[in-house]
Design a protein around this motif. Structure first.
Motif, PDB file in Angstrom:
ATOM      1  N   GLU A  48      64.627  41.453 -39.873  1.00  0.00           N
ATOM      2  CA  GLU A  48      64.606  39.997 -39.977  1.00  0.00           C
ATOM      3  C   GLU A  48      65.633  39.312 -39.065  1.00  0.00           C
ATOM      4  O   GLU A  48      65.496  38.138 -38.757  1.00  0.00           O
ATOM      5  N   THR A  49      66.650  40.044 -38.616  1.00  0.00           N
ATOM      6  CA  THR A  49      67.714  39.436 -37.809  1.00  0.00           C
ATOM      7  C   THR A  49      67.194  38.783 -36.533  1.00  0.00           C
ATOM      8  O   THR A  49      67.807  37.844 -36.037  1.00  0.00           O
ATOM      9  N   VAL A  50      66.070  39.265 -35.993  1.00  0.00           N
ATOM     10  CA  VAL A  50      65.562  38.701 -34.732  1.00  0.00           C
ATOM     11  C   VAL A  50      65.135  37.246 -34.867  1.00  0.00           C
ATOM     12  O   VAL A  50      65.017  36.547 -33.866  1.00  0.00           O
ATOM     13  N   ALA A  76      76.308  41.295 -40.262  1.00  0.00           N
ATOM     14  CA  ALA A  76      77.658  41.503 -40.798  1.00  0.00           C
ATOM     15  C   ALA A  76      77.619  42.180 -42.161  1.00  0.00           C
ATOM     16  O   ALA A  76      78.616  42.721 -42.613  1.00  0.00           O
ATOM     17  N   GLY A  77      76.462  42.143 -42.801  1.00  0.00           N
ATOM     18  CA  GLY A  77      76.295  42.783 -44.106  1.00  0.00           C
ATOM     19  C   GLY A  77      74.940  43.449 -44.180  1.00  0.00           C
ATOM     20  O   GLY A  77      74.093  43.255 -43.305  1.00  0.00           O
ATOM     21  N   ILE A  93      74.874  35.328 -43.716  1.00  0.00           N
ATOM     22  CA  ILE A  93      75.337  36.718 -43.782  1.00  0.00           C
ATOM     23  C   ILE A  93      76.186  37.023 -42.556  1.00  0.00           C
ATOM     24  O   ILE A  93      77.208  37.682 -42.630  1.00  0.00           O
ATOM     25  N   GLY A  94      75.746  36.507 -41.418  1.00  0.00           N
ATOM     26  CA  GLY A  94      76.437  36.718 -40.148  1.00  0.00           C
ATOM     27  C   GLY A  94      75.730  37.756 -39.308  1.00  0.00           C
ATOM     28  O   GLY A  94      75.231  38.753 -39.828  1.00  0.00           O
ATOM     29  N   VAL A  95      75.666  37.510 -38.019  1.00  0.00           N
ATOM     30  CA  VAL A  95      75.020  38.438 -37.101  1.00  0.00           C
ATOM     31  C   VAL A  95      75.759  38.397 -35.756  1.00  0.00           C
ATOM     32  O   VAL A  95      76.164  37.345 -35.304  1.00  0.00           O
TER      33      VAL A  95
END
Length: 104
Positions: A48-50, A76-77, A93-95
Protein backbone atom coordinates in the motif's frame (compact mmCIF):
# COMPACT_ATOMS: atom_id res chain seq x y z
CA UNK A 1 14.24 -10.45 -21.13
CA UNK A 2 15.28 -7.08 -19.76
CA UNK A 3 13.63 -3.94 -21.11
CA UNK A 4 16.48 -1.62 -22.05
CA UNK A 5 14.17 1.35 -22.67
CA UNK A 6 12.76 1.59 -19.12
CA UNK A 7 14.85 0.00 -16.45
CA UNK A 8 13.27 2.15 -13.77
CA UNK A 9 11.17 0.28 -11.28
CA UNK A 10 9.37 0.45 -7.95
CA UNK A 11 10.25 -2.38 -5.58
CA UNK A 12 8.77 -3.47 -2.27
CA UNK A 13 12.16 -3.59 -0.54
CA UNK A 14 15.70 -2.38 -1.23
CA UNK A 15 17.40 -5.23 -3.07
CA UNK A 16 20.02 -5.80 -5.73
CA UNK A 17 18.99 -8.15 -8.52
CA UNK A 18 22.12 -8.23 -10.63
CA UNK A 19 25.85 -7.66 -10.40
CA UNK A 20 27.22 -4.16 -10.50
CA UNK A 21 27.85 -1.16 -8.31
CA UNK A 22 24.87 0.62 -6.82
CA UNK A 23 24.30 3.69 -4.67
CA UNK A 24 21.31 4.18 -2.39
CA UNK A 25 20.14 7.48 -1.00
CA UNK A 26 17.16 8.78 0.88
CA UNK A 27 15.04 11.28 -1.05
CA UNK A 28 12.06 13.40 -0.07
CA UNK A 29 8.51 12.35 -0.76
CA UNK A 30 8.22 15.24 -3.23
CA UNK A 31 11.32 14.02 -5.06
CA UNK A 32 9.89 10.49 -5.13
CA UNK A 33 6.62 11.73 -6.64
CA UNK A 34 8.50 13.75 -9.26
CA UNK A 35 10.71 10.71 -10.07
CA UNK A 36 7.58 8.60 -10.66
CA UNK A 37 6.04 11.32 -12.88
CA UNK A 38 9.24 11.74 -14.93
CA UNK A 39 10.16 8.08 -15.33
CA UNK A 40 6.87 6.11 -15.51
CA UNK A 41 8.54 3.19 -13.70
CA UNK A 42 7.34 -0.40 -13.83
CA UNK A 43 5.70 -1.13 -10.48
CA UNK A 44 6.61 -4.43 -8.85
CA UNK A 45 5.40 -3.34 -5.39
CA UNK A 46 2.12 -4.74 -4.13
CA UNK A 47 2.35 -2.85 -0.84
CA UNK A 48 0.00 0.00 0.00
CA UNK A 49 2.96 2.38 0.50
CA UNK A 50 3.11 3.14 -3.25
CA UNK A 51 -0.09 5.14 -2.91
CA UNK A 52 1.92 8.04 -1.45
CA UNK A 53 3.63 8.55 -4.83
CA UNK A 54 0.38 8.30 -6.81
CA UNK A 55 0.67 4.64 -7.83
CA UNK A 56 -1.71 1.80 -7.05
CA UNK A 57 -0.23 -1.41 -5.60
CA UNK A 58 0.73 -3.96 -8.25
CA UNK A 59 -2.11 -6.41 -8.80
CA UNK A 60 0.10 -9.38 -9.69
CA UNK A 61 3.49 -10.71 -8.83
CA UNK A 62 5.73 -9.64 -11.68
CA UNK A 63 9.37 -10.59 -11.82
CA UNK A 64 11.98 -7.83 -11.96
CA UNK A 65 15.28 -9.06 -13.35
CA UNK A 66 17.28 -5.87 -12.94
CA UNK A 67 17.17 -2.09 -12.98
CA UNK A 68 19.10 1.09 -13.56
CA UNK A 69 17.09 2.92 -10.87
CA UNK A 70 14.68 1.60 -8.28
CA UNK A 71 12.42 3.45 -5.87
CA UNK A 72 11.66 1.71 -2.59
CA UNK A 73 9.24 3.07 -0.02
CA UNK A 74 10.20 1.96 3.48
CA UNK A 75 7.38 2.32 6.05
CA UNK A 76 8.35 3.56 9.53
CA UNK A 77 6.15 0.88 11.08
CA UNK A 78 4.72 -2.48 10.19
CA UNK A 79 1.62 -2.37 7.99
CA UNK A 80 -1.17 -4.79 8.80
CA UNK A 81 -1.41 -7.60 6.23
CA UNK A 82 -4.55 -7.41 4.09
CA UNK A 83 -5.61 -3.97 5.30
CA UNK A 84 -6.21 -1.26 2.73
CA UNK A 85 -4.70 2.03 3.85
CA UNK A 86 -5.49 5.55 2.77
CA UNK A 87 -2.65 7.84 1.73
CA UNK A 88 -3.13 9.81 4.96
CA UNK A 89 -2.89 6.66 7.11
CA UNK A 90 0.38 5.74 5.39
CA UNK A 91 1.72 9.27 5.87
CA UNK A 92 0.73 9.10 9.56
CA UNK A 93 2.72 5.85 9.94
CA UNK A 94 5.60 7.42 8.02
CA UNK A 95 7.42 6.33 4.90
CA UNK A 96 11.00 6.89 3.72
CA UNK A 97 11.65 6.94 -0.03
CA UNK A 98 14.93 5.33 -1.04
CA UNK A 99 16.38 5.61 -4.54
CA UNK A 100 18.84 2.96 -5.67
CA UNK A 101 20.90 3.81 -8.76
CA UNK A 102 23.22 1.58 -10.75
CA UNK A 103 26.56 3.35 -11.04
CA UNK A 104 28.69 0.67 -12.66
Amino acid sequence: MKDSTNRRVILSTPMLLEEGEFAMREISLGQARAWVQENAPTNFCGHETVKVVGVEPAAGRGSCEGFDEALCLKPAGRLEFGKEYTVQEILDIGVTPLLISKVG
